[in-house]
Write a protein that holds these residues in place. Sequence first.
Motif, PDB file in Angstrom:
ATOM      1  N   LYS A   1      41.797  26.083  50.151  1.00  0.00           N
ATOM      2  CA  LYS A   1      41.715  25.763  48.722  1.00  0.00           C
ATOM      3  C   LYS A   1      40.384  25.071  48.360  1.00  0.00           C
ATOM      4  CE  LYS A   1      46.646  25.669  47.667  1.00  0.00           C
ATOM      5  NZ  LYS A   1      46.928  26.682  48.680  1.00  0.00           N
ATOM      6  N   ALA A   2      39.303  25.613  48.916  1.00  0.00           N
ATOM      7  CA  ALA A   2      37.959  25.094  48.620  1.00  0.00           C
ATOM      8  C   ALA A   2      37.333  25.894  47.481  1.00  0.00           C
ATOM      9  CB  ALA A   2      37.074  25.183  49.860  1.00  0.00           C
ATOM     10  N   LYS A   3      36.420  25.263  46.768  1.00  0.00           N
ATOM     11  CA  LYS A   3      35.633  25.960  45.761  1.00  0.00           C
ATOM     12  C   LYS A   3      34.457  26.625  46.465  1.00  0.00           C
ATOM     13  CE  LYS A   3      34.668  23.332  42.286  1.00  0.00           C
ATOM     14  NZ  LYS A   3      33.937  22.486  41.270  1.00  0.00           N
ATOM     15  N   ILE A   4      34.096  27.845  46.055  1.00  0.00           N
ATOM     16  CA  ILE A   4      33.053  28.585  46.772  1.00  0.00           C
ATOM     17  C   ILE A   4      32.057  29.198  45.804  1.00  0.00           C
ATOM     18  CG2 ILE A   4      34.589  30.618  46.933  1.00  0.00           C
ATOM     19  CD1 ILE A   4      33.110  31.279  49.610  1.00  0.00           C
ATOM     20  N   LEU A   5      30.772  29.044  46.123  1.00  0.00           N
ATOM     21  CA  LEU A   5      29.685  29.591  45.311  1.00  0.00           C
ATOM     22  C   LEU A   5      28.981  30.707  46.073  1.00  0.00           C
ATOM     23  CD1 LEU A   5      27.113  27.786  43.103  1.00  0.00           C
ATOM     24  CD2 LEU A   5      26.248  29.240  44.939  1.00  0.00           C
ATOM     25  N   GLN A   6      28.805  31.835  45.406  1.00  0.00           N
ATOM     26  CA  GLN A   6      28.079  32.962  45.986  1.00  0.00           C
ATOM     27  C   GLN A   6      26.644  32.985  45.472  1.00  0.00           C
ATOM     28  OE1 GLN A   6      28.191  35.074  48.263  1.00  0.00           O
ATOM     29  NE2 GLN A   6      26.973  36.840  47.704  1.00  0.00           N
ATOM     30  N   ALA A   7      25.693  32.967  46.417  1.00  0.00           N
ATOM     31  CA  ALA A   7      24.287  33.132  46.062  1.00  0.00           C
ATOM     32  C   ALA A   7      24.011  34.628  45.948  1.00  0.00           C
ATOM     33  CB  ALA A   7      23.394  32.482  47.110  1.00  0.00           C
ATOM     34  N   SER A   8      24.180  35.161  44.737  1.00  0.00           N
ATOM     35  CA  SER A   8      23.839  36.552  44.493  1.00  0.00           C
ATOM     36  C   SER A   8      22.371  36.623  44.082  1.00  0.00           C
ATOM     37  CB  SER A   8      24.774  37.159  43.438  1.00  0.00           C
ATOM     38  OG  SER A   8      24.597  38.563  43.361  1.00  0.00           O
ATOM     39  N   THR A   9      21.958  37.722  43.522  1.00  0.00           N
ATOM     40  CA  THR A   9      20.524  37.966  43.366  1.00  0.00           C
ATOM     41  C   THR A   9      20.212  38.783  42.118  1.00  0.00           C
ATOM     42  OG1 THR A   9      18.649  39.154  44.373  1.00  0.00           O
ATOM     43  CG2 THR A   9      20.828  39.958  44.898  1.00  0.00           C
ATOM     44  N   SER A  10      19.002  38.627  41.620  1.00  0.00           N
ATOM     45  CA  SER A  10      18.538  39.475  40.520  1.00  0.00           C
ATOM     46  C   SER A  10      18.425  40.924  40.958  1.00  0.00           C
ATOM     47  CB  SER A  10      17.176  38.982  40.035  1.00  0.00           C
ATOM     48  OG  SER A  10      16.212  39.041  41.077  1.00  0.00           O
ATOM     49  N   GLU A  11      18.453  41.183  42.283  1.00  0.00           N
ATOM     50  CA  GLU A  11      18.375  42.562  42.770  1.00  0.00           C
ATOM     51  C   GLU A  11      19.595  43.389  42.350  1.00  0.00           C
ATOM     52  OE1 GLU A  11      15.740  43.820  44.097  1.00  0.00           O
ATOM     53  OE2 GLU A  11      14.637  41.967  44.488  1.00  0.00           O
ATOM     54  N   VAL A  12      20.667  42.737  41.920  1.00  0.00           N
ATOM     55  CA  VAL A  12      21.820  43.511  41.424  1.00  0.00           C
ATOM     56  C   VAL A  12      21.445  44.293  40.161  1.00  0.00           C
ATOM     57  CG1 VAL A  12      23.509  41.899  42.394  1.00  0.00           C
ATOM     58  CG2 VAL A  12      22.804  41.642  40.005  1.00  0.00           C
ATOM     59  N   TYR A  13      20.345  43.912  39.498  1.00  0.00           N
ATOM     60  CA  TYR A  13      19.885  44.642  38.315  1.00  0.00           C
ATOM     61  C   TYR A  13      19.017  45.842  38.691  1.00  0.00           C
ATOM     62  CZ  TYR A  13      21.359  40.366  35.904  1.00  0.00           C
ATOM     63  OH  TYR A  13      22.085  39.300  35.427  1.00  0.00           O
ATOM     64  N   GLY A  14      18.615  45.944  39.965  1.00  0.00           N
ATOM     65  CA  GLY A  14      17.797  47.068  40.405  1.00  0.00           C
ATOM     66  C   GLY A  14      16.448  47.098  39.705  1.00  0.00           C
TER      67      GLY A  14
ATOM     68  N   ASP B   1      20.734  45.284  47.883  1.00  0.00           N
ATOM     69  CA  ASP B   1      21.178  45.345  46.491  1.00  0.00           C
ATOM     70  C   ASP B   1      22.681  45.609  46.387  1.00  0.00           C
ATOM     71  OD1 ASP B   1      18.444  45.281  46.352  1.00  0.00           O
ATOM     72  OD2 ASP B   1      18.215  47.085  45.143  1.00  0.00           O
ATOM     73  N   GLU B   2      23.140  46.658  47.092  1.00  0.00           N
ATOM     74  CA  GLU B   2      24.547  47.031  46.992  1.00  0.00           C
ATOM     75  C   GLU B   2      25.449  46.057  47.764  1.00  0.00           C
ATOM     76  OE1 GLU B   2      25.284  48.777  44.706  1.00  0.00           O
ATOM     77  OE2 GLU B   2      24.633  50.859  44.756  1.00  0.00           O
ATOM     78  N   GLY B   3      24.910  45.473  48.845  1.00  0.00           N
ATOM     79  CA  GLY B   3      25.676  44.461  49.566  1.00  0.00           C
ATOM     80  C   GLY B   3      25.989  43.273  48.672  1.00  0.00           C
ATOM     81  N   LYS B   4      25.000  42.836  47.910  1.00  0.00           N
ATOM     82  CA  LYS B   4      25.193  41.695  47.004  1.00  0.00           C
ATOM     83  C   LYS B   4      26.099  42.077  45.826  1.00  0.00           C
ATOM     84  CE  LYS B   4      22.599  38.302  48.710  1.00  0.00           C
ATOM     85  NZ  LYS B   4      23.109  36.942  49.017  1.00  0.00           N
ATOM     86  N   ARG B   5      25.982  43.313  45.349  1.00  0.00           N
ATOM     87  CA  ARG B   5      26.860  43.758  44.258  1.00  0.00           C
ATOM     88  C   ARG B   5      28.316  43.791  44.739  1.00  0.00           C
ATOM     89  NH1 ARG B   5      24.135  46.856  39.973  1.00  0.00           N
ATOM     90  NH2 ARG B   5      25.742  48.451  39.975  1.00  0.00           N
ATOM     91  N   CYS B   6      28.519  44.282  45.962  1.00  0.00           N
ATOM     92  CA  CYS B   6      29.870  44.329  46.521  1.00  0.00           C
ATOM     93  C   CYS B   6      30.423  42.913  46.715  1.00  0.00           C
ATOM     94  CB  CYS B   6      29.862  45.079  47.843  1.00  0.00           C
ATOM     95  SG  CYS B   6      31.495  45.287  48.557  1.00  0.00           S
ATOM     96  N   ALA B   7      29.568  41.986  47.150  1.00  0.00           N
ATOM     97  CA  ALA B   7      30.005  40.599  47.327  1.00  0.00           C
ATOM     98  C   ALA B   7      30.474  40.003  46.002  1.00  0.00           C
ATOM     99  CB  ALA B   7      28.868  39.762  47.915  1.00  0.00           C
ATOM    100  N   GLU B   8      29.771  40.305  44.913  1.00  0.00           N
ATOM    101  CA  GLU B   8      30.216  39.829  43.595  1.00  0.00           C
ATOM    102  C   GLU B   8      31.599  40.385  43.259  1.00  0.00           C
ATOM    103  OE1 GLU B   8      27.667  40.109  40.238  1.00  0.00           O
ATOM    104  OE2 GLU B   8      25.924  39.218  41.233  1.00  0.00           O
ATOM    105  N   THR B   9      31.811  41.674  43.559  1.00  0.00           N
ATOM    106  CA  THR B   9      33.122  42.293  43.320  1.00  0.00           C
ATOM    107  C   THR B   9      34.204  41.565  44.110  1.00  0.00           C
ATOM    108  OG1 THR B   9      32.044  44.446  43.050  1.00  0.00           O
ATOM    109  CG2 THR B   9      34.420  44.458  43.436  1.00  0.00           C
ATOM    110  N   LEU B  10      33.940  41.297  45.377  1.00  0.00           N
ATOM    111  CA  LEU B  10      34.906  40.595  46.221  1.00  0.00           C
ATOM    112  C   LEU B  10      35.225  39.215  45.652  1.00  0.00           C
ATOM    113  CD1 LEU B  10      33.451  41.609  49.680  1.00  0.00           C
ATOM    114  CD2 LEU B  10      35.826  42.003  48.976  1.00  0.00           C
TER     115      LEU B  10
END
Length: 315
Positions: A108-121, A146-155
């Motif tokens: 029950k921890a809060k979690i932050l994902q470091a995504s990227t501007s690369e999701v905009y291609g 790019d797609e790895g980070k996009r998939c991580a956002e989905t997850l």
Amino acid sequence: MKKRILVTGGAGFIGSHLCQRLLNDGHEVICLDNYFTGNKANVIHLLDNPYFELIRHDVTHPFFIEVDEIYNLACPASPVHYQYNPIKTIKTSVMGAINMLGLAKRIKAKILQASTSEVYGDPIVHPQPESYWGNVNPIGQRSCYDEGKRCAETLFMDYRLQNDVKIKIIRIFNTYGPKMNPNDGRVVSNFIVQALKGEDITIFGDGTQTRSFQYVDDLVEGMIRMMNSRDDFWGPVNIGNPKEFTMLQLAELVIRLTGSTSRIVHMPLPQDDPTQRQPVIDLARKELNGWEPTVELEQGLKLTVDYFKNLLQQS
């Protein structure tokens, strides 16, 4: 209140700055890194701190610990490194997200994902707001990242919806500062190292392509504000500098600050290299207590040039 905080990729460029800041703020920090692109030297000065712990671990494998918050930064972020082993890169983004989200769910921890501007291609919309879905090539050289980070956002979104995990997603735009890897192939470190060595400064393309550069301290401030933002705001939110510079402007500024005699030479533009990159940060200003970058490019570059000067003198 002192919190126990896990930082994956904590020995990397951004992660090491985040670990330092969290310790300065009075928290206990567990730094996780497999040292693929991270470097123990980035955090060695923290080892004497009784509230800092360094663990060698790869996030593609499960990890078990009790913490209050997780910052998930683990993933090579420069083209040179993420294209070196593209399968490993996408596994780090996807399996790493699954493992860390599973951990957050259990404890029950809060979690932050470091995504990227690369999701905009290579964006068709300019500048880029969070509502833009992007223009990404799913089968190109940059796709593993790019797609790895996009998939991580989905997850992250699905773990929130299905398991009520407290998530935060930030999209990081070009960041620079001390502790950058001199061989990571990023434009700021490339230009500074080339200028200090008196080598030709290589610009890919005609130099009119743009980036928006933020100093690492501004990013870390944005990350912490995002983690501490209201529970019903999970993002994604752009964390970047809306001031746009061309590659030629950056190269000329680096030459001036280093006093270098380097020449600027042009090379072919790599596949899928974005021609424009600039964040809309209205959402960050609204939700993160008026957050916006405060370090001007020239000021931040001076600090970064000093770091690389010392590094090159030691080598």
